[in-house]
Design an enzyme around this catalytic site. Structure first.
Site, PDB file in Angstrom:
ATOM      1  N   SER B  26      49.395  62.394  29.548  1.00 24.03           N
ATOM      2  CA  SER B  26      48.833  62.020  27.868  1.00 24.03           C
ATOM      3  C   SER B  26      48.178  63.482  26.895  1.00 24.03           C
ATOM      4  O   SER B  26      48.829  62.549  25.238  1.00 24.03           O
ATOM      5  CB  SER B  26      47.643  61.684  28.018  1.00 24.03           C
ATOM      6  OG  SER B  26      47.405  60.414  28.911  1.00 24.03           O
ATOM      7  N   ASP B  98      54.196  54.244  28.314  1.00 18.96           N
ATOM      8  CA  ASP B  98      53.106  55.769  28.740  1.00 18.96           C
ATOM      9  C   ASP B  98      52.826  55.022  30.058  1.00 18.96           C
ATOM     10  O   ASP B  98      51.899  54.168  30.158  1.00 18.96           O
ATOM     11  CB  ASP B  98      52.154  55.867  28.066  1.00 18.96           C
ATOM     12  CG  ASP B  98      50.938  56.527  29.122  1.00 18.96           C
ATOM     13  OD1 ASP B  98      51.705  57.326  29.122  1.00 18.96           O
ATOM     14  OD2 ASP B  98      50.062  57.710  27.515  1.00 18.96           O
ATOM     15  N   HIS B 102      48.547  56.374  38.497  1.00 22.17           N
ATOM     16  CA  HIS B 102      47.541  56.121  40.103  1.00 22.17           C
ATOM     17  C   HIS B 102      47.401  54.671  40.380  1.00 22.17           C
ATOM     18  O   HIS B 102      48.274  54.253  40.512  1.00 22.17           O
ATOM     19  CB  HIS B 102      46.147  57.063  39.881  1.00 22.17           C
ATOM     20  CG  HIS B 102      45.574  56.769  38.647  1.00 22.17           C
ATOM     21  ND1 HIS B 102      44.302  56.334  38.116  1.00 22.17           N
ATOM     22  CD2 HIS B 102      45.785  57.121  37.354  1.00 22.17           C
ATOM     23  CE1 HIS B 102      44.003  56.270  37.333  1.00 22.17           C
ATOM     24  NE2 HIS B 102      44.731  56.948  36.747  1.00 22.17           N
ATOM     25  N   LYS B 154      52.868  72.916  32.185  1.00 24.07           N
ATOM     26  CA  LYS B 154      51.218  73.633  32.790  1.00 24.07           C
ATOM     27  C   LYS B 154      52.045  75.386  32.837  1.00 24.07           C
ATOM     28  O   LYS B 154      51.734  75.806  33.632  1.00 24.07           O
ATOM     29  CB  LYS B 154      50.396  73.684  33.615  1.00 24.07           C
ATOM     30  CG  LYS B 154      50.199  72.264  32.955  1.00 24.07           C
ATOM     31  CD  LYS B 154      48.547  71.890  33.881  1.00 24.07           C
ATOM     32  CE  LYS B 154      48.201  70.852  33.803  1.00 24.07           C
ATOM     33  NZ  LYS B 154      46.572  69.865  34.727  1.00 24.07           N
ATOM     34  N   GLY B 456      43.891  18.526  55.306  1.00 23.22           N
ATOM     35  CA  GLY B 456      42.579  18.223  54.835  1.00 23.22           C
ATOM     36  C   GLY B 456      42.360  19.381  56.183  1.00 23.22           C
ATOM     37  O   GLY B 456      42.908  19.858  56.533  1.00 23.22           O
ATOM     38  N   SER B 458      40.686  20.711  59.685  1.00 20.01           N
ATOM     39  CA  SER B 458      40.718  19.902  60.862  1.00 20.01           C
ATOM     40  C   SER B 458      39.474  19.646  60.959  1.00 20.01           C
ATOM     41  O   SER B 458      38.025  20.189  60.539  1.00 20.01           O
ATOM     42  CB  SER B 458      40.703  21.186  61.849  1.00 20.01           C
ATOM     43  OG  SER B 458      40.449  21.152  62.980  1.00 20.01           O
ATOM     44  N   SER B 460      39.455  16.419  59.465  1.00 17.64           N
ATOM     45  CA  SER B 460      37.907  15.837  58.572  1.00 17.64           C
ATOM     46  C   SER B 460      38.917  14.375  59.035  1.00 17.64           C
ATOM     47  O   SER B 460      37.909  13.031  58.274  1.00 17.64           O
ATOM     48  CB  SER B 460      38.888  16.218  57.804  1.00 17.64           C
ATOM     49  OG  SER B 460      40.327  16.220  57.213  1.00 17.64           O
ATOM     50  N   SER B 530      47.196  21.455  55.889  1.00 12.72           N
ATOM     51  CA  SER B 530      48.191  22.195  54.794  1.00 12.72           C
ATOM     52  C   SER B 530      47.940  23.067  54.305  1.00 12.72           C
ATOM     53  O   SER B 530      47.398  22.129  53.098  1.00 12.72           O
ATOM     54  CB  SER B 530      49.430  21.274  54.430  1.00 12.72           C
ATOM     55  OG  SER B 530      48.712  19.932  54.249  1.00 12.72           O
TER      56      SER B 530
END
Lengths: 309, 623
Positions: B26, B98, B102, B154, B456, B458, B460, B530
């Site tokens: 930056s 830009d 991270h 740097k 639906g 199990s 149901s 499903s």
């Protein structure tokens, strides 16, 4: 070695053509994929360029969507006259909306602070108009170079059913492949001028002779100076403070909005060439004349989260 | 190509910068914007104020803060999202993407790289090449970037050492040469914070004779191959203001064309010639890569959105199965077999990933086996599309080979991919031309084929209702078949377990079998938990709108648990059965089922009668 003089000498016409092509592509994509688009028309220079691009994108067909103007009731008179002239000249479907409730409550930029006024007469009014029209996409003329939070907005920006923006949950945009799909109730704000700079806008207006309101050109206008901002007394609704008396000064506007909230700049630029030259030399940002942005830090981000364009 | 021949190329350079939080990315961009006078006085004043509150540069102005647009970024001192910056010099205009180093780095960097021609890879001179340097180079290469600037930043902190700089530059070039096909790599020593070698040469780097960073960016040649390639234009929008005008609007993605040129419309393969190139400023003599144009043909030819108009003598391939590189973005994992939407050019088609060949480990860049992909994973996959599309490899043309993947339920942009090549079998597996079709078979049975899809939890009551429905249909003389866990899981799907991947595949197979039986003219009753909307949507599409009746058997989980006909809830609650829907695996209830049966308010018998009544109401069965 790098020449840091400010005037770009590259091929300006070619550069503007590239920007134009990109914007036209975006507009056509919206037209092809969305059910009911609308174009926000704010009468300023960016809207003028956007209108010109829309005419080009669909030529020879007329612009296939309506234009929406959110009228606060405090625009410069010349802007309204210009708007109506454009609508006549280009056969536009123009929708004008005002927040009737806000108006009835007497919301105005003098008795209420800029934040409250903007929220009720612009943000809320915009939401009302978008809901009323049932639009699933709305074009806006915002540019990424305008303001820091704009730089991080997508070209296609999904808004929730209550028009809120979530900056942390934006769709990645790769290449020029835009995901235009929305769930029922959601809508997309689309910014075809995202990659234009203020200078590009002016150079394009100059190159193509795009019509803009005269307020952008320097003229002698009645001005009062308040806290360093030059306010043009556009009508007699401007309450004068003790000792204030409008005096004629040679000014123009860099951006247009509600006259009590828009600062003028002193200038002698009476031609487009003069404006472009001034633009290249300026050391202040475009939005420095807008009082509504100065309310609080990160104020644009906050406003956009609430549904501001 | 020289600047005169392609002025666009000469005037705009799009590049991206990549580096981690501490590399000074930056700061570098802030420095360029400051030196090219893109930071205005009032903005600088705001930055100075922010520097005192959030800055890390002591009393100096922290230029990095000019870039942090979002509140959270300023507070945390990090860049969260991709931002685009603009600046210009006498020689060129620039758009910089830009991208943060991270959080979500793969997603953000892929996004920024997709439109960039050059990448500036930042390296902290003290640390040299890190695993993230390799990762950034890999993503740049994957997205087709061919020009690299290695910005060794740097330098002030390593005493402006020429030896250190050369060591890093050589190590990088050696690494890149073995893995990637970059056209050029330019290493430049910098101290961005102090402006050394960014826009002006530094007296503190007397041993360095090369260009400054900005010098290089102004002059590097990044002419894309698309300009010289054969003509390609995906049709974006058909412009028909009246019956006398039919224009095909779109953006040219490769090559050029002019009136008189012979073109092919793909995938249909019809040919015609360009009559005019229409624009508001008068007809144009030619259209070339990048132009947004409206084309008119000499003959009445049908082309619609998604078709590609191409040079007739050099057409792109058409295929429906591909090998591709894929970058996954979504928080919801990718599973092979799950139906997604794929958008390429101006065409959106139904697609599924048929196989994950391998995933790339982003630390080591090694290839690993994978059954699913998570956010920020990169993989090589095979894809299968519902219809053939015209395409080119991404390496040949980004716009003809790049695609996005869209989640059908949330509409999220879930991933992005780059086509490598078509799988050859696509060209050889043709649909068997069938003369006896679904309608013929159905007519013979005197019924309208349909899929009744019961979903639906199990327990149901799905299977009970499904059995009664089939009995009632049979009693009315209808021809039926029942698909449920017992006859599918024990045979066809015996190889599948209950993980999310396997559940997706389980339902995909059931949907395909249901479709085949429907083609046979049968009324197919399907009784499966499903749990995912996306797979039920796939089943709906396979059956065809109108023939698919989704029936939500809605029983509150407390009731299912109380009934627990197979003792499964007891096991799941005890932890001996994992991935059990409603307990530790999700169930996505239908939003707009054709029938919604609330079992607590009815009996199985009455529920079955409701289904029969609905079929009669729809005219699918007589009486």
């Amino acid at each position: 070695m790098t020449d840091l003089s400010l005037e770009p000498h590259g091929d300006t016409a070619a550069h503007l053509r590239q920007l134009e092509d990109e914007s036209i592509h975006i507009m056509r994509e919206v037209m092809a994929e969305l059910r009911n688009p609308v174009m926000l028309y704010s009468i300023g220079k960016d809207s003028s360029v956007m209108l010109h691009l829309a005419r080009k994108a669909f030529f020879p067909a007329p612009i296939p969507f309506p234009l929406l103007h959110v009228d606060t009731g405090w625009k410069f008179r010349e802007m309204i006259a210009f708007r109506d002239r454009m609508a006549r000249e280009f056969g536009l479907r123009l929708v004008v909306h005002q927040n009737a409730e806000g108006r009835a409550r007497g919301i105005n930029p003098f008795d209420h602070d800029a934040g409250t006024y903007t929220h009720i007469m612009k943000t809320v009014a915009l939401k009302q108009a978008l809901d009323a029209g049932g639009y699933d996409a709305a074009f806006g003329g915002a540019r990424r170079d305008e303001e820091v939070s704009r730089a991080k907005e997508r070209i296609f920006s999904v808004r929730s059913a209550d028009h809120g923006w979530d900056p942390k949950n934006q769709r990645p945009e790769l290449w020029n492949l835009f995901n235009c799909r929305v769930a029922r109730g959601q809508s997309i704000r689309v910014f075809p001028l995202s990659n234009w700079t203020e200078l590009d806008i002016w150079q394009y207006i100059e190159l193509h002779g795009v019509a803009i309101p005269d307020l952008y050109f320097a003229a002698d206008r009645p001005v009062v100076e308040r806290d360093g901002t030059l306010i043009v007394a556009d009508d007699d609704r401007l309450p004068l403070r003790p000792g204030e008396k409008p005096e004629m000064r040679r000014v123009r506007f860099r951006t247009l909005g509600c006259y009590p909230l828009t600062g003028a700049i002193e200038s002698d630029a009476t031609t487009l060439a003069g404006i472009v030259a001034e633009m290249i030399a300026t050391r202040r940002s475009e939005r420095s004349g807008r009082l509504i942005d100065k309310d609080q830090a990160a104020s644009m981000e906050q406003k956009k989260r609430e549904g501001y364009f | 190509m020289d600047a005169l021949a392609d002025p666009l190329q000469a005037t705009l350079l799009r590049f991206l910068t990549c580096g981690s939080v501490d590399d000074g990315k930056s700061t570098l961009i802030g420095r360029i914007l400051f030196d090219t006078k893109r930071i205005f006085e009032d903005q600088l004043a705001a930055v100075a104020q922010a520097s005192r509150r959030f800055g890390t540069a002591g009393d100096e102005i922290d230029l990095a803060l000019a870039l942090d647009g979002l509140e959270a970024e300023r507070q945390q001192g990090i860049t969260i999202d991709v931002a685009y910056r603009f600046f210009a010099t006498a020689r060129r205009r620039f758009i910089v993407a830009d991208t943060p180093g991270h959080v979500q780095y793969t997603r953000n960097m892929a996004t920024g790289a997709s439109t960039a021609d050059l990448a500036v890879i930042l390296i902290d001179a003290r640390h040299g090449i890190l695993s993230q340097t390799r990762r950034h180079s890999f993503i740049a290469s994957l997205l087709g970037i061919r020009h690299i600037v290695l910005a060794v930043n740097k330098m002030d902190l390593v005493g402006f050492s020429a030896e250190r700089f050369r060591e890093i530059a050589e190590a990088y070039k050696e690494f890149a040469a073995t893995r990637f096909a970059f056209d050029d790599i330019t290493a430049i020593p910098l101290a961005a914070r102090h402006g050394d070698n960014v826009t002006a040469p530094s007296a503190r780097l007397p041993w360095y004779q090369g260009p400054t960073l900005l010098d290089h960016l102004e002059t590097v040649d990044v002419t894309p191959p698309a300009a010289a390639a054969p003509f390609r234009m995906p049709v974006q929008w058909v412009n028909r203001p009246d019956s006398s005008f039919r224009g095909f609007a779109g953006t040219v993605v490769a090559g050029r064309t002019e009136p008189g040129d012979t073109v092919a419309i793909l995938p249909s393969g019809q040919t015609t010639r360009i009559a005019r190139i229409v624009s508001m400023d008068g007809d144009r003599p030619e259209a070339k890569a990048g132009d947004a144009v409206t084309l008119l043909f000499t003959d009445e030819r049908d082309a619609s959105r998604g078709d590609v108009i191409a040079a007739a003598a050099a057409r792109p391939e058409v295929a429906d199965q591909f090998a591709a590189d894929l970058v996954w973005f979504d928080d919801a994992d990718l599973f092979p077999g799950r139906p997604y939407l794929l958008k390429i050019g101006t065409r959106t088609v139904s697609a599924q990933i048929t196989e994950i060949k391998h995933r790339v480990d982003m630390e080591s860049l090694d290839q690993l086996a994978a059954k699913s992909l998570s956010a920020n994973d990169v993989a090589v996959v095979n894809l299968s599309l519902a219809e053939p599309i015209p395409f080119e490899s991404y390496a040949e043309n980004r716009k003809m080979g790049g695609f996005i993947i869209i989640d059908r339920v949330t509409n999220a942009t879930a991933g992005a991919g780059m086509i490598r090549f078509a799988l050859r079998r696509a060209a050889n597996v043709h649909w068997q031309a069938i003369t006896v079709d679904r309608a013929t078979r159905a007519a013979q049975k005197g019924q309208q084929p349909a899929v009744l899809w019961l979903t639906g939890l199990s327990g149901s009551g799905k299977s009970t209702i499904a059995n009664l429905v089939e009995q009632k249909l049979l009693a009315r003389g209808a021809h039926t078949y029942l698909l449920d866990g017992d006859n599918i899981r024990h045979g066809l799907n015996r190889d599948l377990g209950f993980t999310e991947v396997d559940r997706v595949e389980n339902i995909r197979r059931v949907a395909e079998v249901a479709r085949l039986f429907m083609d046979a003219g049968l009324i197919v009753v399907v009784s499966f938990i499903s749990p995912y909307r996306a797979e039920r949507q796939l089943a709906r599409e396979r059956a065809g709108e109108g023939g698919f009746i989704e029936i939500f058997v809605d029983t509150p989980i407390e009731d299912c648990r109380r009934r627990d006909p197979k003792g499964l809830y007891a096991k799941a609650d005890a932890g001996t059965l994992v991935n059990f829907t409603g307990v530790d695996a999700p169930y996505e209830a239908p939003e707009t089922p054709e029938l919604h049966i609330r079992t607590v308010e009815t009996t199985p018998e009455a529920a079955a009668d409701t289904v029969i009544a609905e079929l009669r109401r729809r005219g699918m069965i007589g009486g």
